[in-house]
Design an enzyme around this catalytic site. Sequence first.
Site, short mmCIF file in Angstrom:
data_model
loop_
_atom_site.label_atom_id
_atom_site.label_comp_id
_atom_site.label_asym_id
_atom_site.label_seq_id
_atom_site.Cartn_x
_atom_site.Cartn_y
_atom_site.Cartn_z
N ASN A 37 39.11 16.58 -22.37
CA ASN A 37 38.03 17.40 -22.96
C ASN A 37 39.05 19.01 -22.71
O ASN A 37 40.44 19.03 -22.82
CB ASN A 37 37.10 17.54 -21.88
CG ASN A 37 37.52 17.91 -20.51
OD1 ASN A 37 38.18 18.84 -20.15
ND2 ASN A 37 37.26 16.90 -19.70
N ASP B 105 33.46 12.05 -18.04
CA ASP B 105 32.27 11.22 -17.52
C ASP B 105 32.63 9.76 -17.71
O ASP B 105 31.95 9.02 -16.84
CB ASP B 105 31.07 11.70 -17.81
CG ASP B 105 30.60 13.01 -17.23
OD1 ASP B 105 30.82 13.38 -16.35
OD2 ASP B 105 30.08 13.68 -18.27
N LYS C 19 50.41 -0.42 -26.83
CA LYS C 19 49.88 0.35 -27.63
C LYS C 19 48.78 -0.41 -28.88
O LYS C 19 49.27 -1.50 -29.52
CB LYS C 19 50.99 1.03 -28.63
CG LYS C 19 50.60 2.25 -29.72
CD LYS C 19 51.61 2.88 -30.35
CE LYS C 19 50.74 3.90 -31.44
NZ LYS C 19 51.85 4.08 -32.48
N PRO D 185 33.69 7.90 -11.53
CA PRO D 185 33.05 8.26 -10.01
C PRO D 185 32.55 9.72 -10.27
O PRO D 185 33.36 10.28 -10.69
CB PRO D 185 33.85 7.69 -9.09
CG PRO D 185 35.26 7.92 -9.82
CD PRO D 185 35.02 7.36 -11.20
N LYS E 29 20.85 19.91 -11.92
CA LYS E 29 22.15 19.23 -11.43
C LYS E 29 22.40 19.41 -10.17
O LYS E 29 22.73 18.64 -9.31
CB LYS E 29 23.31 19.99 -12.42
CG LYS E 29 24.69 18.97 -12.46
CD LYS E 29 25.47 19.41 -13.45
CE LYS E 29 25.21 19.15 -14.66
NZ LYS E 29 26.06 19.62 -15.99
N LYS F 23 22.95 16.34 -7.58
CA LYS F 23 24.29 16.04 -7.06
C LYS F 23 24.65 16.34 -5.61
O LYS F 23 25.35 15.93 -4.80
CB LYS F 23 25.69 16.96 -7.82
CG LYS F 23 25.49 16.76 -9.13
CD LYS F 23 26.95 16.69 -9.76
CE LYS F 23 26.90 16.40 -11.08
NZ LYS F 23 28.44 16.20 -11.76
N1 CTP Z 1 32.05 16.25 -11.34
C1 CTP Z 1 32.70 15.53 -10.75
N2 CTP Z 1 32.95 14.25 -11.08
C2 CTP Z 1 32.74 13.68 -12.07
C3 CTP Z 1 31.85 14.57 -12.98
C4 CTP Z 1 31.63 15.93 -12.75
O1 CTP Z 1 33.24 15.87 -9.55
N3 CTP Z 1 32.85 12.67 -12.45
C5 CTP Z 1 31.91 17.76 -11.04
C6 CTP Z 1 32.52 18.79 -11.82
O2 CTP Z 1 33.65 19.12 -11.26
C7 CTP Z 1 31.62 19.91 -11.69
C8 CTP Z 1 30.37 19.33 -11.75
O3 CTP Z 1 30.52 17.77 -11.47
O4 CTP Z 1 31.60 20.66 -10.68
C9 CTP Z 1 29.43 19.17 -13.15
O5 CTP Z 1 29.97 18.24 -14.02
P1 CTP Z 1 29.10 17.80 -15.38
O6 CTP Z 1 30.12 16.92 -16.10
O7 CTP Z 1 28.75 19.00 -16.24
O8 CTP Z 1 27.90 17.26 -14.85
P2 CTP Z 1 27.37 16.00 -15.42
O9 CTP Z 1 26.76 15.23 -14.15
O10 CTP Z 1 28.26 15.08 -16.21
O11 CTP Z 1 26.07 16.15 -16.12
P3 CTP Z 1 25.52 16.09 -17.71
O12 CTP Z 1 26.64 15.39 -18.45
O13 CTP Z 1 24.34 15.75 -17.72
O14 CTP Z 1 25.66 17.64 -18.24
#
Ligand code: CTP
Length: 397
Positions: free
Chosen positions: A208, A276, A286, A303, A337, A341
């Site tokens: 990303n 994610d 490859k 995770p 969120k 979380k």
């Molecule tokens: N985060 C994490 N581990 C993951 C995904 C996210 O520790 N696998 C943490 C990020 O560092 C950030 C927070 O979670 O502090 C928010 O991540 P985000 O990707 O915005 O949240 P999601 O749970 O993916 O929610 P959504 O995709 O529904 O916006």
Amino acid sequence: MLDNKRILLIISGGIAAYKSLDLIRQLRKAGAWVTPVMTGSAAQFVTPLSVSALAEERVYQDLFDLTDESEMGHIQLSRSADLVVVAPATANLMAKMVQGLADDLASTVLLATDTPVLAAPAMNVRMWDHPSTQRNIAQLKADGVQFVGPNEGDMACGEYGPGRLSEPHEIVAAIQTTLSEGPLAGRRVLVTSGPTHEPIDPVRYIANRSSGAQGTAIARALMALGAEVVFVTGPADAARPEGAEVVEVETAEEMRVAVENALPADAAVFAAAVADWRVASASDSKIKKQNGALPVLEFAENPDILASVSKLSENRPGLVVGFAAETDDVINHATAKRERKGCDWIVANDVSPETGIMGGSENAVTLISESGAESWPRMGKDQVATALAERIAQALG
Ligand code: CTP
């Protein structure tokens, strides 16, 4: 920044000893007084005359020097500083420290001192990786010795890996953190930062747009308030924060392991933009084009590191801060969120492309906590970092 701080600098023998000259120069520039102690082998790599000229102070070398003993004995020498810095710290000297040996001035001073000790190891990569050295490092950490480095890179011996002495500016930053009397002095804070790369095959990956700029700024701001920072970062463009313990990772799974290993901590800030999903079974070779047939990638969920740390029953940091990058309905999504979380705070930001925040130098955040949502004006990422570090210091008391 180190005005009138007294550093007892122990230089032990290794090729990296030449960097101690620049270290002394930078320490003097920062306002510190430097009293150098050199081992016999250090004097083979760098001359006591150069060390003394830069430190503007005599160099102490011998345990049984009658002049020294009448002017300043080794006990007094060991206690006359605010901090004892060992740079470079060789495998040999660290082994002596573990055993409590005192067979020269440097090791005797280290055994007799009652001031904090910061060591900057430097050695060949195989010596660093050797179980004896790793055992010694673990013991010294348990004894309260603090460390900066070593760095990973090309070595004077032609090999590559961890074992390079930290750069002088990194050692100076670590000294500043160790001597800081800021509100976060003595506090350990974990910061995650940057993107993660999830491999598709050995040459392709999913990632990303995170630059890691906000994470680095937060780590620096926390250290400026005296915190000891463990910085777990994915492959980010932003510079790494000098003076932090930096752990480089690639994937979300590696980040999860590094975060677990970094605990316990007083607070944790999850600024990383963790992918994610990962490709369920990344190919070992490859993936080739196949006459127009498109490859199908199957995903698996990564995770959620923030959620799992927030829900720990043992070792949960006292304050867990997550980030939420949203493109619409920022406050509602971020509030949900935080609940989902289980973290204490969410720093929410609007990353819709028109804001220019992702990859830019500014940020507009809303801090969501138990007591509601507080929107901060748009400001530089450094200022957001400073404001957040101050709030963390207040919360930890
Ligand atoms: N985060 C994490 N581990 C993951 C995904 C996210 O520790 N696998 C943490 C990020 O560092 C950030 C927070 O979670 O502090 C928010 O991540 P985000 O990707 O915005 O949240 P999601 O749970 O993916 O929610 P959504 O995709 O529904 O916006």
